[in-house]
Design a protein around this motif. Structure first.
Motif, PDB file in Angstrom:
ATOM      1  N   ARG A 161       0.824  -1.205   0.000  1.00 11.93           N
ATOM      2  CA  ARG A 161       0.000   0.000   0.000  1.00 11.93           C
ATOM      3  C   ARG A 161       0.863   1.262   0.000  1.00 11.93           C
ATOM      4  N   CYS A 162       2.069   1.126   0.507  1.00  5.64           N
ATOM      5  CA  CYS A 162       2.963   2.265   0.682  1.00  5.64           C
ATOM      6  C   CYS A 162       4.391   1.769   0.506  1.00  5.64           C
ATOM      7  N   PRO A 163       5.283   2.558  -0.090  1.00  5.62           N
ATOM      8  CA  PRO A 163       6.674   2.103  -0.233  1.00  5.62           C
ATOM      9  C   PRO A 163       7.387   2.013   1.106  1.00  5.62           C
ATOM     10  N   TYR A 164       8.441   1.225   1.149  1.00 10.13           N
ATOM     11  CA  TYR A 164       9.301   1.147   2.325  1.00 10.13           C
ATOM     12  C   TYR A 164      10.254   2.333   2.365  1.00 10.13           C
ATOM     13  N   PRO A 166      11.509   6.080   1.499  1.00 11.96           N
ATOM     14  CA  PRO A 166      10.895   7.385   1.255  1.00 11.96           C
ATOM     15  C   PRO A 166      11.244   7.991  -0.097  1.00 11.96           C
ATOM     16  N   TYR A 167      12.253   7.463  -0.799  1.00  9.90           N
ATOM     17  CA  TYR A 167      12.654   8.008  -2.086  1.00  9.90           C
ATOM     18  C   TYR A 167      11.963   7.314  -3.255  1.00  9.90           C
ATOM     19  N   GLN A 168      11.179   6.283  -2.984  1.00  6.66           N
ATOM     20  CA  GLN A 168      10.465   5.591  -4.045  1.00  6.66           C
ATOM     21  C   GLN A 168       9.110   6.252  -4.271  1.00  6.66           C
ATOM     22  N   ARG A 169       8.799   6.542  -5.527  1.00  9.80           N
ATOM     23  CA  ARG A 169       7.521   7.176  -5.840  1.00  9.80           C
ATOM     24  C   ARG A 169       6.405   6.138  -5.861  1.00  9.80           C
ATOM     25  N   ASN A 170       5.219   6.583  -5.520  1.00  9.37           N
ATOM     26  CA  ASN A 170       4.061   5.701  -5.486  1.00  9.37           C
ATOM     27  C   ASN A 170       2.823   6.497  -5.857  1.00  9.37           C
ATOM     28  N   THR A 171       1.721   5.812  -6.039  1.00  6.60           N
ATOM     29  CA  THR A 171       0.448   6.469  -6.271  1.00  6.60           C
ATOM     30  C   THR A 171      -0.642   5.671  -5.587  1.00  6.60           C
ATOM     31  N   ALA A 172      -1.711   6.365  -5.176  1.00  5.25           N
ATOM     32  CA  ALA A 172      -2.818   5.710  -4.486  1.00  5.25           C
ATOM     33  C   ALA A 172      -4.091   6.513  -4.706  1.00  5.25           C
ATOM     34  N   ILE A 173      -5.216   5.805  -4.781  1.00  6.98           N
ATOM     35  CA  ILE A 173      -6.517   6.449  -4.912  1.00  6.98           C
ATOM     36  C   ILE A 173      -7.560   5.551  -4.260  1.00  6.98           C
ATOM     37  N   ILE A 174      -8.507   6.150  -3.567  1.00  9.00           N
ATOM     38  CA  ILE A 174      -9.594   5.395  -2.945  1.00  9.00           C
ATOM     39  C   ILE A 174     -10.880   5.678  -3.705  1.00  9.00           C
ATOM     40  N   VAL A 184       5.894  -0.461  -4.468  1.00 10.41           N
ATOM     41  CA  VAL A 184       6.702  -1.674  -4.361  1.00 10.41           C
ATOM     42  C   VAL A 184       6.285  -2.419  -3.101  1.00 10.41           C
ATOM     43  N   ALA A 185       6.328  -3.734  -3.164  1.00 15.06           N
ATOM     44  CA  ALA A 185       5.772  -4.549  -2.090  1.00 15.06           C
ATOM     45  C   ALA A 185       6.836  -5.309  -1.305  1.00 15.06           C
ATOM     46  N   ASP A 186       8.088  -4.883  -1.386  1.00 13.36           N
ATOM     47  CA  ASP A 186       9.115  -5.559  -0.606  1.00 13.36           C
ATOM     48  C   ASP A 186      10.152  -4.551  -0.133  1.00 13.36           C
ATOM     49  N   TYR A 187      10.921  -4.974   0.841  1.00 10.53           N
ATOM     50  CA  TYR A 187      11.899  -4.118   1.507  1.00 10.53           C
ATOM     51  C   TYR A 187      12.980  -3.625   0.548  1.00 10.53           C
ATOM     52  N   ARG A 188      13.393  -4.463  -0.377  1.00 13.68           N
ATOM     53  CA  ARG A 188      14.472  -4.114  -1.307  1.00 13.68           C
ATOM     54  C   ARG A 188      13.990  -3.294  -2.494  1.00 13.68           C
ATOM     55  N   GLY A 189      12.686  -3.171  -2.649  1.00 14.37           N
ATOM     56  CA  GLY A 189      12.156  -2.385  -3.756  1.00 14.37           C
ATOM     57  C   GLY A 189      12.202  -3.083  -5.090  1.00 14.37           C
TER      58      GLY A 189
END
Length: 322
Positions: A161-164, A166-174, A184-189
């Motif tokens: 739901r959210c990156p690990y 802080p420098y990785q870009r993401n998007t979300a909408i409800i 990304v869904a893992d610690y290593r990105g």
């Protein structure tokens, strides 16, 4: 997110026309509204605070009177309804514990990257927002009252739901109290994913089948909901594997998923069956393409016109020129 901490930001009250996205760039278009520098019509109102930084996530209320700000270790509620001032109405502090910070540092992360950077800030319903942060490289999510900025007692795991980082870009909408995300869904990105969360009843959470390589090191930009189509569109750039004769050639993409998607019956259980993507091309004649999408916005159809008259406007840059 910039590596430089931001302790202030400005609200620019102006309308601009950006480069059209779904056709080749029309660089000769005249802006609908223009404001020369120094013009009295170009009003800039600033808000700053000595303990505020990384104000990278913004959410404006439907009436345009309130601005919610996701920052480092905090969510702010600002009153932006006044002509010449921005007022702080409320602030919610949400930071990791000393133990969380220590564990983050022990994993080899810089202490400056271990706070809770708010990266998802969306209205869930008429009374609450859904908020997610990186939380010392262990993302967490929570419900927050949109009037009082009080947080629910229980928090959710934020993986997917959210990156690990802080420098990785993401998007979300409800939409319809369901969260659609690109992150990304893992610690290593290394596991990019487009997914749906918070599904209830007969609906199930869905995500891409990452074994098929649908996404190639993407940088997520934005997500938009088109009501009459009941589709969510995701905008991102990624490495174009179809251009394997060029070393790491970046292409811009738009992808879609249908809200009615319930996943497959056999091999695609809890996986999207309506996912599709296409390349976005921004190029003027024989020039090198502006191949990296940076931002996107949606212009809804004017009142009385067809619902199909929706325009997307994008900003593109080139990977070869600054």
């Amino acid at each position: 997110m910039s590596s430089e901490l931001m302790d202030s930001f400005c609200l620019l009250r102006l309308t601009v026309t950006l480069l059209p996205l779904l056709n080749p760039c029309l660089t000769r278009l005249t802006p609908r509204v223009s404001f020369p520098m120094g013009s009295p019509g170009r009003r800039l109102t600033c808000f700053s605070s000595h303990d505020l930084s990384n104000t990278t996530t913004l959410l404006l209320s439907a009436d345009g009177e309130k601005l919610y700000v996701g920052a480092r270790d905090a969510v702010l509620l600002l009153d932006v309804g006044h002509k010449d001032t921005v007022l702080l109405r409320s602030k919610l502090d949400w930071s990791p514990s000393e133990k969380d910070l220590e564990e983050c540092s022990m994993k080899g992360k810089k202490m400056a990257d271990c706070p809770n950077f708010i990266r998802v800030l969306q209205f869930f319903n008429s009374t609450h927002m859904y908020v997610c942060g990186t939380f010392a490289f262990s993302p967490r999510c929570a419900y927050i009252n949109s009037e009082t900025l009080t947080m629910s007692l229980n928090t959710d795991e934020g993986r997917g739901r959210c990156p690990y980082d802080p420098y990785q870009r993401n998007t979300a909408i409800i939409v319809g109290e369901e969260l659609y995300t690109g992150t990304v869904a893992d610690y290593r990105g290394n596991r990019p994913v487009i997914s749906r969360h918070l599904s209830e009843g007969s609906r199930v959470d869905l995500k891409l089948d990452d074994t098929l390589g649908w996404l190639e090191d993407p940088t997520f930009i934005s997500s938009k909901f088109i009501p009459h189509e009941e589709k969510i569109y995701f905008f991102f750039s990624e490495v174009g594997r179809e251009y394997n004769f060029v070393d790491k050639f970046i292409v811009s993409r738009v992808s879609q998923i249908c809200m009615s998607d319930v996943g497959g019956q056999r091999t695609l259980q809890r996986r999207w069956t309506t996912f599709a993507k296409a390349q976005l091309l921004c190029q003027d004649g024989s020039e090198l393409p502006y191949n990296v999408i940076q931002d996107i916005d949606l212009l809804p159809p004017a009142e009385g016109t067809s619902v199909d008259d929706i325009l997307f406007y994008g900003i593109f840059t080139s990977q070869w020129f600054p």
